[in-house]
Structures are given as C-alpha cells and as structure tokens.
Design a protein around this motif. Structure first.
Motif, PDB file in Angstrom:
ATOM      1  N   ILE A  86      43.765   2.451  -4.793  1.00 51.27           N
ATOM      2  CA  ILE A  86      42.885   1.701  -5.676  1.00 51.27           C
ATOM      3  C   ILE A  86      42.377   0.482  -4.921  1.00 51.27           C
ATOM      4  N   THR A  87      41.073   0.282  -4.944  1.00 53.63           N
ATOM      5  CA  THR A  87      40.487  -0.832  -4.197  1.00 53.63           C
ATOM      6  C   THR A  87      39.807  -1.876  -5.085  1.00 53.63           C
ATOM      7  N   ARG A  88      39.497  -1.513  -6.315  1.00 54.14           N
ATOM      8  CA  ARG A  88      38.860  -2.481  -7.218  1.00 54.14           C
ATOM      9  C   ARG A  88      39.256  -2.165  -8.657  1.00 54.14           C
ATOM     10  N   LEU A  89      39.662  -3.194  -9.400  1.00 54.30           N
ATOM     11  CA  LEU A  89      40.108  -2.981 -10.770  1.00 54.30           C
ATOM     12  C   LEU A  89      39.791  -4.190 -11.621  1.00 54.30           C
ATOM     13  N   GLN A  90      40.144  -4.094 -12.908  1.00 51.49           N
ATOM     14  CA  GLN A  90      39.822  -5.155 -13.861  1.00 51.49           C
ATOM     15  C   GLN A  90      40.917  -5.245 -14.907  1.00 51.49           C
ATOM     16  N   ALA A  91      41.519  -6.419 -15.038  1.00 52.36           N
ATOM     17  CA  ALA A  91      42.515  -6.663 -16.079  1.00 52.36           C
ATOM     18  C   ALA A  91      41.810  -7.037 -17.380  1.00 52.36           C
ATOM     19  N   PRO A  92      42.484  -6.893 -18.522  1.00 54.61           N
ATOM     20  CA  PRO A  92      41.858  -7.204 -19.807  1.00 54.61           C
ATOM     21  C   PRO A  92      41.312  -8.627 -19.855  1.00 54.61           C
ATOM     22  N   GLY A  93      40.060  -8.770 -20.269  1.00 51.44           N
ATOM     23  CA  GLY A  93      39.455 -10.082 -20.404  1.00 51.44           C
ATOM     24  C   GLY A  93      39.096 -10.769 -19.100  1.00 51.44           C
ATOM     25  N   LYS A  94      39.253 -10.059 -17.987  1.00 45.34           N
ATOM     26  CA  LYS A  94      38.986 -10.647 -16.678  1.00 45.34           C
ATOM     27  C   LYS A  94      37.804  -9.939 -16.021  1.00 45.34           C
ATOM     28  N   ARG A  95      37.339 -10.498 -14.927  1.00 50.04           N
ATOM     29  CA  ARG A  95      36.264  -9.870 -14.170  1.00 50.04           C
ATOM     30  C   ARG A  95      36.845  -8.835 -13.203  1.00 50.04           C
ATOM     31  N   LYS A  96      35.965  -7.999 -12.665  1.00 48.66           N
ATOM     32  CA  LYS A  96      36.385  -7.039 -11.645  1.00 48.66           C
ATOM     33  C   LYS A  96      36.785  -7.782 -10.384  1.00 48.66           C
ATOM     34  N   ILE A  97      37.914  -7.361  -9.775  1.00 52.38           N
ATOM     35  CA  ILE A  97      38.372  -7.996  -8.537  1.00 52.38           C
ATOM     36  C   ILE A  97      38.896  -6.928  -7.581  1.00 52.38           C
ATOM     37  N   ALA A  98      39.043  -7.305  -6.327  1.00 51.79           N
ATOM     38  CA  ALA A  98      39.667  -6.416  -5.352  1.00 51.79           C
ATOM     39  C   ALA A  98      41.104  -6.157  -5.770  1.00 51.79           C
ATOM     40  N   ALA A  99      41.552  -4.921  -5.612  1.00 54.13           N
ATOM     41  CA  ALA A  99      42.934  -4.576  -5.978  1.00 54.13           C
ATOM     42  C   ALA A  99      43.930  -5.406  -5.191  1.00 54.13           C
ATOM     43  N   ALA A 100      43.585  -5.748  -3.959  1.00 58.67           N
ATOM     44  CA  ALA A 100      44.481  -6.571  -3.136  1.00 58.67           C
ATOM     45  C   ALA A 100      44.706  -7.938  -3.783  1.00 58.67           C
ATOM     46  N   ASP A 101      43.653  -8.515  -4.389  1.00 54.16           N
ATOM     47  CA  ASP A 101      43.808  -9.812  -5.057  1.00 54.16           C
ATOM     48  C   ASP A 101      44.677  -9.682  -6.300  1.00 54.16           C
TER      49      ASP A 101
END
Length: 313
Positions: free
Chosen positions: A285-300
């Motif tokens: 996985i390289t990019r994801l999004q937590a609830p209520g958050k913006r899309k970010i790099a999976a590493a972050d």
C-alpha cells in the motif's frame, strides 16, 4: 451542419467532452437533457451537474425532467423537432417513445467495445476483470440494455497502472473524437450500424458501496485491480484499529510470495509503504486515507503507528 438539429442527453463529467466538442464544431445543439440538480458536497447545496453547467455557459436550452415516461415530457421532446439525439451517461431510461422521437433516433456513446460490458459500469468492470483493452462504441439505441447495432468503435489499451478515474477521462476524450469523426457519415446515411453478437455479451453491473471492502484472501493482483478500479469511487477500504481506512494506491510485489502469514497481516512498513500478506503474494500500500483526514503516503501513516505484526480487515 447548421441545418442539423441535435439534442444532447448526459449528466456527469464523462459526457462533457462530447457536448463541448459538438459546441466547438458548431453543430446545432437545440437542447440539452440532463438529470435534475442534486445536493452535493459537505454543505449538501444543490448545484448544477457538469453537463448542465457546460450547456448554460453555451446558452443552450436545458431540460431536466425526472423521467422521460411522462406524456407531456415526450410531447415537449417531439416539439424540438430533432434530427438525432446524442446520449452519453444520461442516467435515465429512454422509453420507446423517446427513442423514436428524433428523426434518426438516438446514438449512445458507450465506454466499452460492445457487446462486451453492456451496462452501467463498463470502465470499472473492465479493470476488475483484468482486461488488456477496452474502448468506445457508438451505438444506435433501442429498447434493450446496450443491445443496439454499432456504428463505430475505437479501441485503446488499458495501461498497467490505470485507475477508474484515468481510464474514465481517456475514454471520455476518445468518445468525443469518435463522435465528431463519424457523425457526418451517420447524418448522411453513409454508415450502416452492425448488429451485436449477443452470444459474446457480458454485463457491467452498477458499482455499489458494499463492494469497497477488501478481501485479503484474494490474490495481490486481484486486490490491486480492485483498488485501481474503485479509484475515485467507491474507493477500496479495509479495517484497522477500529477505523475504516480508504486505500487509494497500491502495487503487487513481484516475486514476494513466500510468506506464511494469514491474509491481511502487515508484514512490514517503511519508507516505501505498507506490505500486506494476501491469499497469493504481497501487496504494498502506497497511499491511503484515515477517517476525516486527507490522503497521505502510506509511509507517513505508518511513521506514527506500530503496524508491523497487526492485521488489516
């Protein structure tokens, strides 16, 4: 061209290039049918759809009946004395009376190589199936679901990392160009549509939100296709730590299929992403999004959390 009276029926972004191309080429568009305005965005304000906005900007008459089955709506349609109606992702059923109203009937810009992927979601179903190519079909509409004879097709290869969004945009542009290329021949009666081979037909069912959850027992390749197909909607998702994470980008790791961990197990995380065990192979996985958050790099996402040894799903 000025003597030809064209109606256009479409609603979302997919239909915009075709309408814009007709306007730019100075075809006489005498009316635009589009679905009624609906609430959108966080404020749920009622806003014009993409096709309606283009039509308004061009000063074209706009019609937004909730259905085309009303006798008064059909009479209004007939009163426009159209030679032909161009349909692209309109979203409403055209009953026989509507199909027969324009002198030359209705032409649909369909995002597949018919008879393959008839139905509502041909772009995403082609990606889910792992098809190597897809395309656009210009089809004479009839009462059946995408069953009409085909005037012309344009084939395009599906790129290895293609998403539902990128393929959508490419096919919309291809459809607009194919329409402009073939419309003069159709109007002049110089192009005869070819019947479809019903025995080769496949069905592209409408996308549903409940398709979004990832089944980690599937192979890395299959899950990757789902993530790409569902980008930008409904977006693949998985559970972790009581939260639902939206998975926007991932890539299968070639040659990395020797793990013995249960599907969904997070094998490792680092600057390259989050590596997850699947039913066959490993998916990064390289990019994801937590609830209520913006899309970010999976590493972050992984940087501030202890993921290794935990499980998705």
């Amino acid at each position: 061209m000025a003597a030809t009276r064209i109606l256009f029926a479409g609603t979302p972004d997919f239909a915009v290039p075709a309408l814009s191309a007709l306007i730019a080429a100075e075809w006489s568009v005498v009316g635009v049918y589009t679905q009624p305005d609906r609430p959108a965005g966080r404020g749920r304000k009622t806003v014009p759809g993409p096709v309606k906005q283009v039509a308004l900007d061009a000063g074209l008459p706009v019609f937004q009946p909730p259905s085309l089955k009303n006798p008064a709506t059909i009479e209004q349609l007939r009163g426009l004395n159209a030679d032909i109606m161009i349909v692209a992702a309109y979203g409403l059923i055209l009953p026989p009376a509507a199909l027969a109203s324009p002198r030359l009937g209705c032409i649909n810009i369909h995002a597949s190589l018919l008879p393959h992927w008839r139905g509502a979601a041909p772009i995403q179903r082609a990606l889910l199936a792992g098809d190597e190519a897809t395309g656009i079909s210009l089809m004479q509409m009839e009462a059946g679901l995408d069953t009409g004879p085909v005037y012309a097709t344009q084939r395009t290869r599906i790129a290895p990392r293609e998403t539902g969004g990128s393929l959508h945009d490419r096919l919309a542009a291809i459809g607009a160009k194919l329409l402009l290329d073939k419309l003069p021949e159709i109007m002049a009666g110089q192009l005869t549509p070819a019947p479809q081979d019903a025995g080769q037909a496949t069905y592209a069912a409408k996308l549903e939100k409940d398709e979004a959850p990832i089944d980690w027992s599937q192979s890395a390749e299959v899950i990757d296709r789902r993530i790409r197909a569902f980008n930008p909607w409904p977006v693949a998702q998985t559970r972790w730590g009581g939260e639902t994470l939206r998975i926007w980008e991932a890539v299968p790791l070639e040659g990395d299929d020797t793990h013995n961990s249960p599907p969904g197990s997070i094998l490792r995380s680092g600057p390259d992403g989050i590596d997850v065990a699947t039913g066959a192979g490993v998916l990064r996985i390289t990019r994801l999004q937590a609830p209520g958050k913006r899309k970010i790099a999976a590493a972050d996402f992984a940087h501030s959390r202890r993921l290794d040894g935990t499980v998705f799903g």
